[in-house]
Design a protein around this motif. Structure first.
Motif, PDB file in Angstrom:
ATOM      1  N   VAL A 290      19.408 -49.007  19.143  1.00  0.00           N
ATOM      2  CA  VAL A 290      17.750 -49.051  19.247  1.00  0.00           C
ATOM      3  C   VAL A 290      17.245 -50.423  19.730  1.00  0.00           C
ATOM      4  O   VAL A 290      16.379 -50.539  20.487  1.00  0.00           O
ATOM      5  N   GLU A 291      17.893 -51.335  18.849  1.00  0.00           N
ATOM      6  CA  GLU A 291      17.504 -52.814  18.941  1.00  0.00           C
ATOM      7  C   GLU A 291      17.537 -53.345  20.340  1.00  0.00           C
ATOM      8  O   GLU A 291      17.004 -54.455  20.718  1.00  0.00           O
ATOM      9  N   ALA A 292      18.471 -52.897  21.213  1.00  0.00           N
ATOM     10  CA  ALA A 292      18.759 -53.355  22.332  1.00  0.00           C
ATOM     11  C   ALA A 292      17.565 -53.002  23.673  1.00  0.00           C
ATOM     12  O   ALA A 292      17.364 -53.565  24.513  1.00  0.00           O
ATOM     13  N   ILE A 293      16.977 -51.990  23.066  1.00  0.00           N
ATOM     14  CA  ILE A 293      15.939 -51.339  24.173  1.00  0.00           C
ATOM     15  C   ILE A 293      14.628 -52.357  23.826  1.00  0.00           C
ATOM     16  O   ILE A 293      14.150 -52.666  22.986  1.00  0.00           O
ATOM     17  N   GLY A 294      14.138 -52.834  25.180  1.00  0.00           N
ATOM     18  CA  GLY A 294      13.149 -53.705  25.233  1.00  0.00           C
ATOM     19  C   GLY A 294      13.748 -55.297  25.511  1.00  0.00           C
ATOM     20  O   GLY A 294      12.916 -56.296  25.846  1.00  0.00           O
ATOM     21  N   ILE A 295      15.085 -55.321  25.182  1.00  0.00           N
ATOM     22  CA  ILE A 295      15.313 -56.716  25.567  1.00  0.00           C
ATOM     23  C   ILE A 295      15.405 -56.955  27.109  1.00  0.00           C
ATOM     24  O   ILE A 295      15.718 -56.236  27.890  1.00  0.00           O
ATOM     25  N   GLU A 296      14.879 -58.301  27.268  1.00  0.00           N
ATOM     26  CA  GLU A 296      14.703 -58.837  28.813  1.00  0.00           C
ATOM     27  C   GLU A 296      15.728 -60.294  28.774  1.00  0.00           C
ATOM     28  O   GLU A 296      15.627 -60.870  27.844  1.00  0.00           O
ATOM     29  N   PHE A 297      16.503 -60.076  30.023  1.00  0.00           N
ATOM     30  CA  PHE A 297      17.117 -61.309  30.152  1.00  0.00           C
ATOM     31  C   PHE A 297      16.680 -62.185  31.286  1.00  0.00           C
ATOM     32  O   PHE A 297      16.212 -61.525  31.985  1.00  0.00           O
ATOM     33  N   THR A 298      16.883 -63.354  31.201  1.00  0.00           N
ATOM     34  CA  THR A 298      16.400 -64.387  32.203  1.00  0.00           C
ATOM     35  C   THR A 298      17.398 -64.420  33.272  1.00  0.00           C
ATOM     36  O   THR A 298      18.546 -63.793  33.127  1.00  0.00           O
ATOM     37  N   PRO A 299      17.063 -64.672  34.495  1.00  0.00           N
ATOM     38  CA  PRO A 299      18.113 -64.776  35.499  1.00  0.00           C
ATOM     39  C   PRO A 299      19.505 -65.410  35.391  1.00  0.00           C
ATOM     40  O   PRO A 299      20.377 -64.869  35.478  1.00  0.00           O
ATOM     41  N   ALA A 300      19.122 -66.642  34.444  1.00  0.00           N
ATOM     42  CA  ALA A 300      20.235 -67.406  33.954  1.00  0.00           C
ATOM     43  C   ALA A 300      21.191 -66.486  32.861  1.00  0.00           C
ATOM     44  O   ALA A 300      22.418 -66.646  32.866  1.00  0.00           O
ATOM     45  N   GLU A 301      20.763 -65.840  32.019  1.00  0.00           N
ATOM     46  CA  GLU A 301      21.215 -64.802  31.254  1.00  0.00           C
ATOM     47  C   GLU A 301      21.964 -63.765  31.898  1.00  0.00           C
ATOM     48  O   GLU A 301      23.266 -63.437  31.519  1.00  0.00           O
ATOM     49  N   MET A 302      21.308 -63.318  32.642  1.00  0.00           N
ATOM     50  CA  MET A 302      22.049 -62.128  33.546  1.00  0.00           C
ATOM     51  C   MET A 302      23.197 -62.531  34.285  1.00  0.00           C
ATOM     52  O   MET A 302      24.229 -61.704  34.330  1.00  0.00           O
ATOM     53  N   ALA A 303      22.963 -63.741  34.919  1.00  0.00           N
ATOM     54  CA  ALA A 303      24.232 -64.221  35.567  1.00  0.00           C
ATOM     55  C   ALA A 303      25.397 -64.444  34.446  1.00  0.00           C
ATOM     56  O   ALA A 303      26.574 -64.384  35.040  1.00  0.00           O
ATOM     57  N   ALA A 304      25.125 -65.119  33.527  1.00  0.00           N
ATOM     58  CA  ALA A 304      26.033 -65.227  32.326  1.00  0.00           C
ATOM     59  C   ALA A 304      26.744 -63.974  31.893  1.00  0.00           C
ATOM     60  O   ALA A 304      27.967 -64.088  31.790  1.00  0.00           O
ATOM     61  N   ILE A 305      26.170 -62.868  31.775  1.00  0.00           N
ATOM     62  CA  ILE A 305      26.681 -61.618  31.396  1.00  0.00           C
ATOM     63  C   ILE A 305      27.774 -61.170  32.510  1.00  0.00           C
ATOM     64  O   ILE A 305      28.367 -60.654  32.283  1.00  0.00           O
ATOM     65  N   GLU A 306      27.155 -61.014  33.751  1.00  0.00           N
ATOM     66  CA  GLU A 306      27.676 -60.681  34.855  1.00  0.00           C
ATOM     67  C   GLU A 306      28.857 -61.674  35.386  1.00  0.00           C
ATOM     68  O   GLU A 306      30.094 -61.141  35.731  1.00  0.00           O
ATOM     69  N   ALA A 307      28.931 -62.803  35.000  1.00  0.00           N
ATOM     70  CA  ALA A 307      30.199 -63.683  34.973  1.00  0.00           C
ATOM     71  C   ALA A 307      31.271 -63.229  34.125  1.00  0.00           C
ATOM     72  O   ALA A 307      32.428 -63.332  34.319  1.00  0.00           O
ATOM     73  N   ALA A 308      30.691 -62.997  32.994  1.00  0.00           N
ATOM     74  CA  ALA A 308      31.688 -62.680  32.035  1.00  0.00           C
ATOM     75  C   ALA A 308      32.446 -61.207  32.111  1.00  0.00           C
ATOM     76  O   ALA A 308      33.524 -61.155  31.752  1.00  0.00           O
ATOM     77  N   VAL A 309      31.744 -60.405  32.498  1.00  0.00           N
ATOM     78  CA  VAL A 309      32.217 -59.142  33.039  1.00  0.00           C
ATOM     79  C   VAL A 309      31.781 -58.817  34.394  1.00  0.00           C
ATOM     80  O   VAL A 309      30.815 -57.797  34.817  1.00  0.00           O
TER      81      VAL A 309
END
Length: 331
Positions: A290-309
């Motif tokens: 539930v704590e994950a809902i409402g989280i927003e990522f910056t473009p840099a954070e999104m890029a880091a996530i997708e680079a990791a996976v």
């Protein structure tokens, strides 16, 4: 809890749904009391969408939900129910049946087991290759006219089937696996849904716990646990996949989140027409989700996530070969 509308014609639901399947087996032994408590905790947290199937525990799941919700106002939650999977007395699987007469029988039993007078979203669990989708959707539309069903959903179907179904009656949502490690819908299925005004209820957002950060190599799945037969949890595939999870965990730690929260939030951030379904069986796992809902990522954070996976980085198909062959979405 945020809310989202499922497609252009569907209901307004919580931005996260609770998948109840694991409360009736499929992932090893389950605790009925804890499952019931988790449903109540979900409602308390603002989660209104509860997903089940008449074949989950061969009726056990619907009875558990009915028992749990007996004193809860019917207009405070939505029930999404799948039908059509055939099972034998030993618990085995025997194909699918989505004939109009069969689905109306399934619906009658689901209404009785759940103790309600209508299902909010009713959907075939898979495409029945022997029954035109137009016939199945038309039969559910008849049930809508009689007040037994509110909306029609589909599950694991491809673009052509989506178009044929939507030509008969508006479709609220497509339930399909979508996750950081399961991104097959992005090429054709997701664009088709958006063109047709069909929402997505995304299951498998944690790939059955694989990318939750809570699974380790030493953990053994019991024979009645789906993961004991899943290619992604087998041998070298598991070794490779846990290395991917470690990279995800590193990114999550830098964001002061858990791996599970990043994985859930990533799905929720892919569009307001997408509602992740989280199969939490325990209150602590639910609270984390539930704590994950409402989280927003910056473009840099999104890029880091997708680079990791990155897309395609996971080893193994999402189902064993025989089950993959049954998926219209994979054709």
């Amino acid at each position: 809890m945020q809310q989202r509308r499922l497609g252009s014609s569907g209901p307004v639901v919580s931005a996260m749904g609770l998948g109840c399947m694991g409360m009736s087996g499929m992932y090893g032994p389950s605790d009925r009391a804890e499952g019931s408590a988790t449903i109540h905790a979900a409602l308390d947290a603002g989660v209104t969408l509860l997903d089940t199937g008449d074949f989950y525990g061969m009726g056990h799941n619907e009875l558990l939900i009915a028992e749990t919700l007996r004193e809860v106002p019917r207009d405070s939650y939505q029930l999404s129910v799948k039908f059509g999977a055939l099972r034998d007395p030993a618990g085995g699987w025997a194909g699918f049946d989505a004939r109009p007469a069969a689905l109306k029988t399934y619906l009658a039993y689901s209404l009785r087991r759940l103790g309600v007078d209508h299902i909010d979203i009713y959907r075939p669990a898979r495409l029945d290759p022997s029954v035109p989708i137009e016939e199945t959707v038309g039969a559910i539309a008849d049930c809508i006219a009689k007040g037994w069903v509110r909306h029609i959903g589909l599950s694991e179907v491809g673009p052509e089937t989506l178009r044929r179904a939507a030509a008969v009656h508006p479709i609220s949502d497509l339930q399909i696996e979508y996750a950081l490690v399961s991104r097959g819908i992005e090429a054709e299925i997701l664009p088709t849904c958006r063109e047709l005004g069909i929402g997505i209820t995304a299951y498998g957002v944690l790939s059955r716990g694989l990318i939750s950060g809570h699974w380790d190599k030493g953990r053994q799945a019991t024979r009645d646990d789906f993961r004991a037969h899943s290619p992604r949890f087998a041998g070298r595939n598991l070794d490779a996949n846990l290395r991917v999870v470690e990279r995800l965990r590193d990114v999550a730690t830098a964001l002061d989140l858990t791996a599970a929260q990043v994985a859930i939030a990533w799905v929720a951030c892919q569009g307001t027409d997408i509602v992740p379904l989280v199969g939490a069986r325990r209150r602590d796992r639910l609270a984390e989700a539930v704590e994950a809902i409402g989280i927003e990522f910056t473009p840099a954070e999104m890029a880091a996530i997708e680079a990791a996976v990155p897309a395609g980085s996971i080893a193994g198909e999402r189902y064993p070969a025989a089950q993959m062959a049954m998926l219209d979405s994979e054709r």
